[in-house]
Design a protein around this motif. Structure first.
Motif, PDB file in Angstrom:
ATOM      1  N   ALA A 269       0.708  -1.291  -0.056  1.00  0.00           N
ATOM      2  CA  ALA A 269       0.101  -0.120   0.418  1.00  0.00           C
ATOM      3  C   ALA A 269       0.551   1.256  -0.043  1.00  0.00           C
ATOM      4  O   ALA A 269       0.458   2.719   0.320  1.00  0.00           O
ATOM      5  CB  ALA A 269      -0.919   0.418   1.379  1.00  0.00           C
ATOM      6  N   GLY A 270       2.165   0.659   0.146  1.00  0.00           N
ATOM      7  CA  GLY A 270       2.989   2.505   0.030  1.00  0.00           C
ATOM      8  C   GLY A 270       3.427   2.869   1.502  1.00  0.00           C
ATOM      9  O   GLY A 270       3.834   3.921   1.129  1.00  0.00           O
ATOM     10  N   LEU A 271       3.209   2.476   1.915  1.00  0.00           N
ATOM     11  CA  LEU A 271       3.333   2.895   3.620  1.00  0.00           C
ATOM     12  C   LEU A 271       4.723   2.639   4.114  1.00  0.00           C
ATOM     13  O   LEU A 271       5.097   1.370   5.212  1.00  0.00           O
ATOM     14  CB  LEU A 271       2.151   2.913   4.717  1.00  0.00           C
ATOM     15  N   THR A 272       5.962   3.383   3.916  1.00  0.00           N
ATOM     16  CA  THR A 272       7.049   2.974   3.466  1.00  0.00           C
ATOM     17  C   THR A 272       7.132   3.413   5.227  1.00  0.00           C
ATOM     18  O   THR A 272       7.222   4.645   5.764  1.00  0.00           O
ATOM     19  CB  THR A 272       8.268   2.944   2.777  1.00  0.00           C
ATOM     20  N   PRO A 273       8.706   2.367   5.958  1.00  0.00           N
ATOM     21  CA  PRO A 273       8.991   2.859   7.228  1.00  0.00           C
ATOM     22  C   PRO A 273       9.992   4.529   7.191  1.00  0.00           C
ATOM     23  O   PRO A 273       9.499   4.780   8.388  1.00  0.00           O
ATOM     24  CB  PRO A 273      10.610   1.387   7.513  1.00  0.00           C
ATOM     25  N   ASP A 274      10.146   5.047   6.365  1.00  0.00           N
ATOM     26  CA  ASP A 274       9.999   6.799   5.855  1.00  0.00           C
ATOM     27  C   ASP A 274       9.319   7.543   6.596  1.00  0.00           C
ATOM     28  O   ASP A 274       9.908   8.087   7.075  1.00  0.00           O
ATOM     29  CB  ASP A 274      11.067   6.805   5.146  1.00  0.00           C
ATOM     30  N   LEU A 296      10.560  -5.937   6.053  1.00  0.00           N
ATOM     31  CA  LEU A 296      10.510  -5.805   7.440  1.00  0.00           C
ATOM     32  C   LEU A 296      12.227  -4.090   7.593  1.00  0.00           C
ATOM     33  O   LEU A 296      12.243  -3.831   8.277  1.00  0.00           O
ATOM     34  CB  LEU A 296      10.675  -6.102   8.027  1.00  0.00           C
ATOM     35  N   LEU A 297      12.475  -4.625   6.097  1.00  0.00           N
ATOM     36  CA  LEU A 297      13.742  -3.329   6.102  1.00  0.00           C
ATOM     37  C   LEU A 297      13.204  -1.969   6.677  1.00  0.00           C
ATOM     38  O   LEU A 297      12.650  -1.410   6.460  1.00  0.00           O
ATOM     39  CB  LEU A 297      14.122  -3.062   5.084  1.00  0.00           C
ATOM     40  N   GLY A 298      14.229  -1.951   7.616  1.00  0.00           N
ATOM     41  CA  GLY A 298      13.751  -0.220   8.469  1.00  0.00           C
ATOM     42  C   GLY A 298      13.209   0.163   9.469  1.00  0.00           C
ATOM     43  O   GLY A 298      12.190   0.495  10.226  1.00  0.00           O
TER      44      GLY A 298
END
Lengths: 445, 333
Positions: A269-274, A296-298
């Motif tokens: 869904a594009g909810l990235t950890p940054d 799970l990276l990040g």
């Protein structure tokens, strides 16, 4: 076809019996080699030598070996058995070998209570190591209190409990949840969305988190729960995006299978950890392997122990574990706690000078207070409130699926079982060495 | 506003297509054959585990090969699940046609066996099972050729069964003590396994502030392909014709020379194979573990029942209706 004839019934019946015998034999073959000791052999064949006070000390291991929780609990069984094996190889306790008796709680809480009773009454074990979910712990608690027996519980939990008959070797909330919330507010922002599985731990944990976030001037914009095992997370992800259109912190107390679906679809869904950093309290090295590190990276997790902790004690622990169970296995926090449990108990027994038959169990219990152990995750001390002081760490998932430790408390943090952010328990404490209060498990300071 | 509506519609359709994919095999097995197969979820699980194995094989062949593993995994999952389904039909279900209650109980038992099997399978178990099957079934097959087989049958079972079980057990023991960890270590264990989508399936298609996940688009396309494929197979192929005729009137079809037993086995294998495909596709979105099947089995039955038992088209609408309702319900309440 006219019903199941007698002859056919006989044939199928015997075939089924034969197969089950075969399966059972193969299964016990595995356990034997997993814990190759005379004691384990005796346990497997059912010829346990006499009762307690004979050549061995019987201890119970009570975890789910089948059902939905087997995923997590099996590995704690492994580390508990490793600790027992190491102690036995080094000569045992008080000159006697430890004989573990393994019972399957089958991920079913009433079964846990039944098996606990069986271990105490029939097998006459002197201590039980076990349980994972808070629900199973709550189910066995009355049994241990009624019998005035001893349970070592190896998992981080929601706190708000302090039983005389349980030693909690996992983290209390102030040793995992609270430091991680502080860290998030300092480093990642103060708008929170809480996601959790629908049972006692996430709900209590989120009550604590909400109180704490508000006390520190942050806001909780939403809170959602999934039934255990539910993997349809699309609506929740849509809700997070609605509530946090410009990003924010996701605090994740999901357990089990839902985590896999959650992180796979979070990325989709594009909810990235940054923009949407997550903090998880139920994802350790084993879960990273199961979810897939690419997803799970990040992302972050809070624990007391990570496999990447650098210390001689941890190197020895990891090496021994891999030698016993295979090179691909990883170690995690509850496994370390299971390992600590056995060693603390052993030290207490040695100090008390008695293995703790039902009559002198009290001596072993009080001898446990103040026991120090150089655990893989750093030095720990058993405090009189039945919890242990331990170092708190926050890790970030890195390329190899292990955690880069990004934060670490300078020393062990003392446990606080009754939460000080929640109004109902504010000002309460627990100290089982106190004799001048009505209830040493919960008294007002 | 329009984009958020589009996002909602996409999510609803996507949940619906997942349900439909999971229920498609069941629509054939339960809808057409009337077999209540409680092990359907476990056939999906086998598909998911096959994906895991195929993925690991392709991983060894390097980054380039890894990008395409999912297509091979789909095929492998279909084959593995179909073979398992065939075994299940030949070994259990064919004795229970027309008795839904017994079928339900038997397949439920099979589902439990399969769950525990993937948890504890290791070389010792496989070798033990192989030795046992070889000795027992091989021995029975040899004895079957004697003219007085019927007379000595019970005696043969009485001797062969414990004997082969004992030998299998011994073989397992010896293996476990000679090779130790190498053979006693479970292949999969109780832990969940990671299935990682190839990089072109990760991420999503950005539309406005939203993003449509590629995996979900992939699953929608796959679902459409499967539905069309099943429709064409049932309506346009000779075997499809036979399947339809057997499900309508078994006795009449048998009279007309249709091999009904073969048709039963084929239909069941087809339904199971579709479960395997579903398991493979869903491993991209969800978890792969012994309980994977359990997560989908109830909704799969729901879809078939809502859509009307025996109607493929009904299942499609049932799945979409449940999917969209589920999405809206969770979002709004």
């Amino acid at each position: 076809m006219s019903g199941l004839g007698r002859r056919k019934f006989l044939i199928y019946g015997s075939a089924a019996l034969g197969t089950s015998v075969l399966l059972k034999a193969c299964a016990s073959g595995t356990t034997d080699s997993a814990a190759e000791s005379p004691a384990a052999d005796a346990a497997a064949t059912g010829e346990s030598p006499a009762a307690a006070g004979g050549e061995t000390i019987k201890v119970g291991i009570l975890h789910s070996l089948s059902g939905t929780m087997a995923i997590s609990e099996k590995s704690v069984v492994d580390s508990t058995q490793l600790a027992i094996k190491q102690i036995n190889d080094a000569g045992g306790v008080l000159g006697k070998q430890i004989e573990p008796i393994l019972e399957d709680g089958a991920s079913d809480w009433p079964t846990f209570a039944e098996k606990a009773r069986k271990l105490i009454e029939e097998d006459q074990v002197v201590v039980v190591f076990g349980c994972w979910t808070s629900a199973s712990r709550k189910a066995v608690l009355p049994v241990f209190e009624e019998k005035n027996h001893m349970l070592y519980y190896p998992v981080q939990y929601e706190g708000q409990e302090c039983s005389k008959n349980i030693f909690y070797t996992g983290a209390a909330p102030n040793q995992q949840i609270e430091p991680s919330v502080d860290w998030l507010i300092e480093n990642k922002g103060n708008t929170f969305y809480l996601v959790g599985s629908d049972y006692v731990f996430p709900r209590t944990a989120n009550t604590i988190i909400k109180a704490q976030v508000e006390a520190k001037g942050g806001t909780v914009v939403g809170e959602d729960y999934l039934p255990l095992g539910n993997t349809e997370v699309a609506p929740i992800i849509a809700k997070i995006r609605q509530a946090l259109p410009d990003g924010g912190v996701i605090y994740n107390t999901l357990n089990g299978d839902s985590n896999v679906a959650f992180f796979k679809q979070l990325q989709g869904a594009g909810l990235t950890p940054d923009k949407y950093p997550t903090m998880s309290v139920s994802i350790a090295e084993e879960e990273v392997q199961a979810i897939g590190k690419e997803y799970l990276l990040g992302h972050h997790a809070a624990w007391n122990y990570f496999m990447t902790v650098e210390s001689p004690a941890n190197d020895a622990f990891v090496e021994a574990f891999k030698a016993e169970y295979g090179d691909s296995r990883v170690t995690n926090d509850p496994m370390e706690a299971g390992y600590i449990s056995v060693n603390i108990w052993k030290q207490a027994v040695e100090e008390a000078g008695s293995e703790g038959t039902p009559t002198d169990l009290e001596a072993v219990r009080t001898a446990a207070y103040g026991q120090e152990f150089d655990a893989p995750g750093g030095p720990i001390v058993m405090t009189p409130n039945h919890h242990i002081s331990k170092t708190v760490r926050i890790g970030e998932v890195r390329d190899d699926g292990l955690f880069e430790i990004v934060f670490e408390t300078p020393g062990p943090v003392d446990p606080i079982p009754w939460n000080q952010y929640v109004a109902e328990t504010k000002g309460f404490s627990c100290d089982w060495t106190k004799t001048d209060v009505d209830n040493p498990g919960k008294f007002e300071i | 506003m329009f984009i958020s509506f589009l996002d909602g519609l996409f999510n609803g359709l996507s949940i619906g297509s997942i349900l439909l994919l999971a229920a498609l095999g069941l629509a054939i097995v339960f809808g057409l054959m009337g077999v209540i197969n409680m092990a359907h979820g476990e056939l999906m699980m086998l598909g998911a585990y096959t994906t895991f194995v195929v993925q690991n094989i392709f991983k060894q062949w390097g980054e380039g090969a890894f990008e395409f593993y999912i297509f091979f995994a789909l095929i492998a999952a279909f084959i593995v699940a179909a073979l398992m389904g065939l075994l299940l039909e030949r070994g259990v279900i064919r004795y229970l046609y027309g008795r839904p209650l017994e079928t339900l109980l038997a397949t439920w038992g099979v589902s439990l066996i399969l769950q525990q099997f993937v948890r504890s399978v290791n070389w010792v178990l496989v070798a033990g099972l192989a030795v046992f099957s070889l000795l027992y079934f091989g021995g029975m097959w040899l004895l079957q050729r004697r003219s007085d087989f019927e007379r000595i049958r019970n005696l043969a079972i009485g001797i062969l069964l414990p004997l082969s079980a004992l030998i299998a057990l011994l073989v397992g023991r010896i293996m476990a003590t000679t090779y130790e960890l190498a053979v006693t270590q479970p292949w999969f264990g109780a832990q969940n396994k990671d299935v990682t989508a190839p990089s072109w399936l990760r991420g999503g298609l950005p539309i406005g502030g939203y993003q449509l996940a590629y995996t979900r688009i992939f699953i929608m396309v796959l679902t459409i392909l499967c539905v069309v494929g099943v429709y064409l197979f049932l309506q346009r192929s000779p075997w499809g014709l036979r399947i339809r005729s057997v499900t309508q009137n078994r006795n009449m079809s048998a009279c007309l020379g249709i091999p009904t037993k073969k048709v039963d086995a084929l239909t069941f294998a087809l339904g199971s194979g579709l479960a395997g495909v579903a398991g493979c596709a869903l491993s991209l979105l969800g978890s792969v573990g012994p309980n994977t099947g359990q997560n989908y089995i109830v909704s799969a039955f729901m879809v078939v029942v809502v859509g009307g038992v025996g109607k493929l088209l009904g299942s499609i609408f049932g799945a979409l209706a449940i999917g969209i309702t589920q999405y809206i319900m969770v979002l709004e309440f």
